[in-house]
Design a protein around this motif. Sequence first.
Motif, PDB file in Angstrom:
ATOM      1  N   HIS A  65       8.732  60.440 -34.193  1.00 56.30           N
ATOM      2  CA  HIS A  65       9.687  61.222 -35.012  1.00 56.30           C
ATOM      3  C   HIS A  65       8.954  62.304 -35.810  1.00 56.30           C
ATOM      4  CE1 HIS A  65      12.594  58.224 -33.851  1.00 56.30           C
ATOM      5  NE2 HIS A  65      11.796  57.285 -34.313  1.00 56.30           N
ATOM      6  N   ALA A  66       8.149  63.064 -35.092  1.00 59.66           N
ATOM      7  CA  ALA A  66       7.324  64.075 -35.765  1.00 59.66           C
ATOM      8  C   ALA A  66       8.033  65.419 -35.880  1.00 59.66           C
ATOM      9  CB  ALA A  66       6.004  64.226 -35.013  1.00 59.66           C
ATOM     10  N   LEU A  67       9.346  65.397 -35.730  1.00 51.99           N
ATOM     11  CA  LEU A  67      10.092  66.637 -35.922  1.00 51.99           C
ATOM     12  C   LEU A  67      11.466  66.338 -36.493  1.00 51.99           C
ATOM     13  CD1 LEU A  67      11.788  67.714 -32.683  1.00 51.99           C
ATOM     14  CD2 LEU A  67       9.926  66.059 -32.555  1.00 51.99           C
ATOM     15  N   CYS A 105       5.195  73.102 -41.538  1.00 54.77           N
ATOM     16  CA  CYS A 105       6.452  72.407 -41.254  1.00 54.77           C
ATOM     17  C   CYS A 105       7.183  72.250 -42.566  1.00 54.77           C
ATOM     18  CB  CYS A 105       6.184  71.044 -40.624  1.00 54.77           C
ATOM     19  SG  CYS A 105       7.715  70.115 -40.389  1.00 54.77           S
ATOM     20  N   ARG A 106       8.424  72.694 -42.603  1.00 52.80           N
ATOM     21  CA  ARG A 106       9.184  72.623 -43.857  1.00 52.80           C
ATOM     22  C   ARG A 106       9.985  71.338 -43.954  1.00 52.80           C
ATOM     23  NH1 ARG A 106      11.504  78.519 -45.250  1.00 52.80           N
ATOM     24  NH2 ARG A 106      11.957  77.398 -47.166  1.00 52.80           N
ATOM     25  N   CYS A 107       9.994  70.514 -42.911  1.00 48.73           N
ATOM     26  CA  CYS A 107      10.886  69.353 -42.902  1.00 48.73           C
ATOM     27  C   CYS A 107      10.165  68.021 -43.061  1.00 48.73           C
ATOM     28  CB  CYS A 107      11.654  69.278 -41.592  1.00 48.73           C
ATOM     29  SG  CYS A 107      12.647  70.700 -41.181  1.00 48.73           S
ATOM     30  N   THR A 108       9.113  67.804 -42.304  1.00 49.77           N
ATOM     31  CA  THR A 108       8.669  66.422 -42.071  1.00 49.77           C
ATOM     32  C   THR A 108       7.751  65.848 -43.127  1.00 49.77           C
ATOM     33  OG1 THR A 108       6.714  67.122 -40.844  1.00 49.77           O
ATOM     34  CG2 THR A 108       8.737  66.791 -39.573  1.00 49.77           C
ATOM     35  N   GLY A 109       7.076  66.694 -43.885  1.00 48.00           N
ATOM     36  CA  GLY A 109       6.085  66.169 -44.815  1.00 48.00           C
ATOM     37  C   GLY A 109       4.776  65.805 -44.129  1.00 48.00           C
TER      38      GLY A 109
END
Length: 164
Positions: free
Chosen positions: A100-102, A139-143
Amino acid sequence: MAEVRHPISLTVNGVVHEVAVPARRLLSDCLRHDLGLTGTHVGCEHGVCGCCTVLLDGEPARSCLTFAVTADGHEITTVEGLAGPDGTPSPVQKAFSECHALQCGFCTPGFLCTVTALLRDTPAPTDDEVLEGISGNLCRCTGYQNIVKAVHRAAELTAEESAS
Ligand code: FES
Ligand code: FES
């Protein structure tokens, strides 16, 4: 006056493309608009975010900072070229999905290209090497935690594939 176009030859994902482009055509625009390979994303267009990363002669390159004419005669791999010929996802693609890297996926093509080259050069990276390796991709989502996990998982999958 009509814009001067320059004939160039790009080998993209193993396929030779002959195109004629203005001198200032960005490689990212050439890939997306001239060749229809929209998997390469464009975020900042200033070389900051890494979304547009492709492999140019095997090395990660920001296609938004590269003029298409400078890639004349070179080999390019985009995200569309990472899977096997039968569409089987590469170990890096499998690992990103598994871990779940995206989330939105906008950054993902750039990460996949960057990580593919990273693991080719450093097959079993440490956490620090992973962080250093992906430091040019935002990446602005995953941290990032799941991205780091995915890189390690991709390393495992690659090792398993080459052992089998
Ligand atoms: S779009 Fe190329 S680095 Fe952001
Ligand atoms: S998954 Fe949305 S920017 Fe990375």
